[in-house]
Scaffold this active site. Structure first.
Site, PDB file in Angstrom:
ATOM      1  N   LYS A 234     -22.910  -4.025  -9.405  1.00  0.00           N
ATOM      2  CA  LYS A 234     -22.535  -3.001  -8.452  1.00  0.00           C
ATOM      3  C   LYS A 234     -23.213  -1.759  -8.891  1.00  0.00           C
ATOM      4  CE  LYS A 234     -20.465  -0.781  -5.059  1.00  0.00           C
ATOM      5  NZ  LYS A 234     -19.414  -0.917  -3.981  1.00  0.00           N
TER       6      LYS A 234
ATOM      7  N   ASN B 117     -26.759  -1.605  -8.313  1.00  0.00           N
ATOM      8  CA  ASN B 117     -27.341  -1.784  -7.072  1.00  0.00           C
ATOM      9  C   ASN B 117     -26.959  -0.139  -6.613  1.00  0.00           C
ATOM     10  OD1 ASN B 117     -27.979  -3.383  -4.380  1.00  0.00           O
ATOM     11  ND2 ASN B 117     -25.840  -2.252  -3.869  1.00  0.00           N
ATOM     12  N   ASN B 118     -26.011   0.441  -6.621  1.00  0.00           N
ATOM     13  CA  ASN B 118     -25.812   1.840  -6.493  1.00  0.00           C
ATOM     14  C   ASN B 118     -26.667   2.817  -6.861  1.00  0.00           C
ATOM     15  OD1 ASN B 118     -23.885   0.727  -4.712  1.00  0.00           O
ATOM     16  ND2 ASN B 118     -22.231   2.284  -5.211  1.00  0.00           N
TER      17      ASN B 118
ATOM     18  N   ASP C  69       0.967  -1.258  -0.118  1.00  0.00           N
ATOM     19  CA  ASP C  69      -0.006  -0.037   0.094  1.00  0.00           C
ATOM     20  C   ASP C  69       0.955   1.192  -0.005  1.00  0.00           C
ATOM     21  OD1 ASP C  69      -3.265   0.603   1.189  1.00  0.00           O
ATOM     22  OD2 ASP C  69      -1.796   2.145   0.987  1.00  0.00           O
TER      23      ASP C  69
ATOM     24  N   LEU D 175      -8.734  -0.759  -5.038  1.00  0.00           N
ATOM     25  CA  LEU D 175      -8.338   0.378  -5.492  1.00  0.00           C
ATOM     26  C   LEU D 175      -9.316   1.635  -5.586  1.00  0.00           C
ATOM     27  CD1 LEU D 175      -5.729  -1.038  -7.732  1.00  0.00           C
ATOM     28  CD2 LEU D 175      -5.077   0.679  -5.730  1.00  0.00           C
TER      29      LEU D 175
END
Lengths: 288, 288, 288, 288
Positions: free
Chosen positions: B160, B163-164, B20, B54
């Site tokens: 996704k 869904n959002n 990271d 990310l």
């Protein structure tokens, strides 16, 4: 919806005096022990509580305020309980007319479906002062399981407008989301399950649509035409309140467009099929 | 969200090799027993499964496809699992690059909140073929409780987006309904309770808003700015798919308008406050 | 549009060195005296002004910034004039690349139709500093009759986005107004004449539609598909600028919906027919 | 607007018998030679043509259909000409009442501004049969320069609804386009000139706004509140006609939102300032 509601009242020991333009319905209630009234006036006279359950604002105003209507015949100490879903301004006019004559009034629109009414599991949105509420509560308990006090007379009607605006607009949002997802290649089962497990979960997709349009059933529980009228009540209220509802307006326009087509008389869950038709795709159905 | 997820993996017996840009996060994982990698290349080499988590599409493409990135260093038999929330076209480009090199790939975006990730209760939307899914399933089981297979690689990202889109648009619908109801004089408790007991019930009002904005908390769990970007992913997908989303477009415009103001950095449940501000009313709050 | 523009330049005494992937077009210009270049590089080398007229942003970036492209071959003291209609961010990238190499740059998108270009009556929206403008002005005078300076490089592209957003959205407004009026029983001639005599007058109804769709001609001058892309440029710019465009968003969604159908490849004035189709009525046509 | 219109009639030789609740206006007309009537009944009796010019539908219905109103007193062979801007259903009710009593009727709403009325340059949208039109034409010629026959009685009102829907919605489109362009750094003069030279040209930006809001004048010629009511007439007509107007609905919502603020009483060209306020920018003004 009046028939199952009054059936429950009669069965649970209330002594009904019923009037309906449809003689068949009166006969059904008479078979349960109700007395058939000869007129609105006859039904109103002598009652402790007069209950009205009518299609729309003009009917309520005619039946209550008309020449030989309820107010002209109701007993001095009686309560008028209107359970119709009408424009809140109409409710206010009826409430004022009652107040001028000293008649107690409450508006109690009904928030669930016919099937709930049959089981005595309705939900009520009550606009009433305390003494009036206490007098009608035994009747509400006989017909339903959820009683919500919303404030003074008129607030029951207002709550109903908000409730239906919310659920109808969410229905169109679900229609758009599922139409897009279907075009992206997602299965309806996947979309149902994933959105049902996040905060995208909602009663329109996960209770209504999965039991209606997604099973291929668009027989009208609540038509797009009636839904448009309820959306119009909200948009009119918004205009009166000087508040812009950009997403509500867009949804209202979609209902308005659907009414120009055969969808007018279908169940409003068919908004999904309307969205798919415009997108040029076959509407998704749940596998049996 | 990567930290709680990888913490769960390490705690439940997986042997992590982490990288990271934030050294502090690597230290936290090292304290749990993870090995700190010196670079992306070092993290990728020798792994059975390479997991990427990310912020956005360009980061994923740079990390995976870049000169000394994951694909240049990953073992021949390894799996790449991207758990980022990105544009499905970006996912497709990564998937194609993997396919060209014979690397197994799966997209598994995450559908719940940080607090769920901490408890190992995340939800995953998985795009994968069967053998690849079988290989990553133990990792998913260690991090979450709900695993939804959405189809081939790329379908996790698509799910996704849907869904959002659904939950964000419903949030604005709730904001409009409650703003109107508040202006009509209804209590927020009444609106919450009544709509929660009908098919107007939904996760945005009854799970999100009651715990955030309606308690006066608009600290960002998910900012309006980020919400706008997710709405934009849906609108772009709609454009690519040639499907009009009239209500979605109206909601997108509202998010766009909110971004012009201080609301940009608030939690998206503050759409309610934005609606009330435009209506000239105090936003409602639940009584303690 | 590049052909009539360059034909005018050649006819009016400019010495052209032309390159196009379509050899036929180069032959037409050669017949007027132009020299046919062998490549982009060959066309760029030795020119005082290099003019690009290309379909979209990626083409401009490839031709200008590509390995053996314009910038790699253009003379040190030359001017690059891009007349394409592209995303303003693409214009900015090209402008920056020119600035880094000391090449003068101007963006001059074209604001009228092919028929105007043929007559040398085009309109130009120019983003340029003064010295660069002075150098390209003779060329613009040879091709058009209306030259509008819009500011620094990049502002020509921005003006074009606004101009097209405005006219395309007005077109949809006209479509809705006429569809409603038709359903109310009004003649199209009456609607044309009355609105043409009040401040409802506009170039979409009174110049475009009366000459296209209202005569039954929906052959594409500018397709709904291309119009959608221009609307998308505006919506993207709005997103970048953090400004909500509620009516623009609704119009964008309508174009998006039209693209799902056969209307995609029709002239955008056919928005009227699309509105009438949704309303279930025959679209109005002017009497011959 | 009634005062300048009747002043023109009186000046050009018509013999007026006037009634208004505002005595001052009657005095002004009396100074030109008109007779002051004592009541609506007195004004109606003995007239060849009775002209009504009133604020809204209820006023027209009260004055025409009321107990001692126009219809109760008008001569058998007279014509009723209503020049008010009202709901077409109201016009139809008045037309029917006239037809039942054999009174000729025409609706002639006015399509330009007070300043045009003062100069005798009004525009009229006439719903009438031929004989009735012939009888009122001399009056219309005395008051205006543009007479548009729109069909049978009621079609004048319908044309007015369409005309105002079109111009009001275009006004909001201009507001959005200019707000975005301003945020992109374009000068208002540039935007005015370029759009004025393409088919983006329209009466709202290039006639109304350049003379009102863009000069900093938002004193009400036509308030946002009244504009909202006209938009509502169109949306109601659309609902009755079962036609969805997605862009109109979005514009209606913007007017609705503007009414929640101080903009309610400003000129509707101030939609531009409303858009700029929401975008967090100073509204553009033309240089003197």
């Amino acid at each position: 919806m009046g028939l199952p509601m009054s059936s429950n009242l009669q069965r649970k020991g209330f002594d009904l005096n019923v009037f309906d333009l449809d003689a068949g319905r009166m006969d059904q209630l008479a078979a349960l022990g109700a007395r058939k009234a000869a007129s609105i006036a006859d039904a109103a006279r002598g009652a402790d509580v007069v209950v009205t359950m009518l299609p729309a604002t003009p009917h309520v105003e005619a039946v209550v305020l008309g020449a030989d209507g309820v107010l002209a015949n109701i007993d001095a100490g009686a309560v008028l309980m209107d359970m119709s879903t009408i424009d809140a301004n109409g409710t206010d006019r009826v409430a004022r007319a009652c107040a001028e004559r000293g008649i107690a009034f409450t508006d109690c629109p009904v928030g669930r479906l016919v099937l709930h009414a049959e089981r005595g599991e309705s939900l009520f949105m009550v606009g009433a002062d305390d003494p009036t509420f206490d007098r009608v509560k035994p009747l509400l308990d006989a017909m339903g399981t959820a009683i919500h006090r919303c404030g003074a007379p008129g607030m029951g009607s207002r709550m109903k407008v908000i409730n239906n605006f919310l659920l109808l607009t969410v229905a169109e949002v679900c229609a758009e989301a599922i139409a897009l997802g279907t075009k992206l290649g997602l299965d309806i089962e996947t979309m149902r399950d994933v959105t049902g497990a996040t905060t995208a979960q909602n009663g329109q997709l996960h209770t209504l649509m999965v039991n209606k349009v997604l099973k291929g059933d668009v027989t009208p529980g609540f038509t797009i035409d009636l839904a448009f009228k309820d959306m119009s009540l909200a948009m009119t209220a918004a205009a009166e309140q000087r508040i812009g509802l950009p997403v509500g307006a867009a949804a209202h326009a979609v209902f308005g467009g659907a009414r120009a087509t055969d969808f007018a008389t279908k169940d409003y869950s068919a908004l999904l099929d309307f969205a798919c038709e415009r997108a040029g795709i076959a509407p998704p159905r749940l596998k049996a």
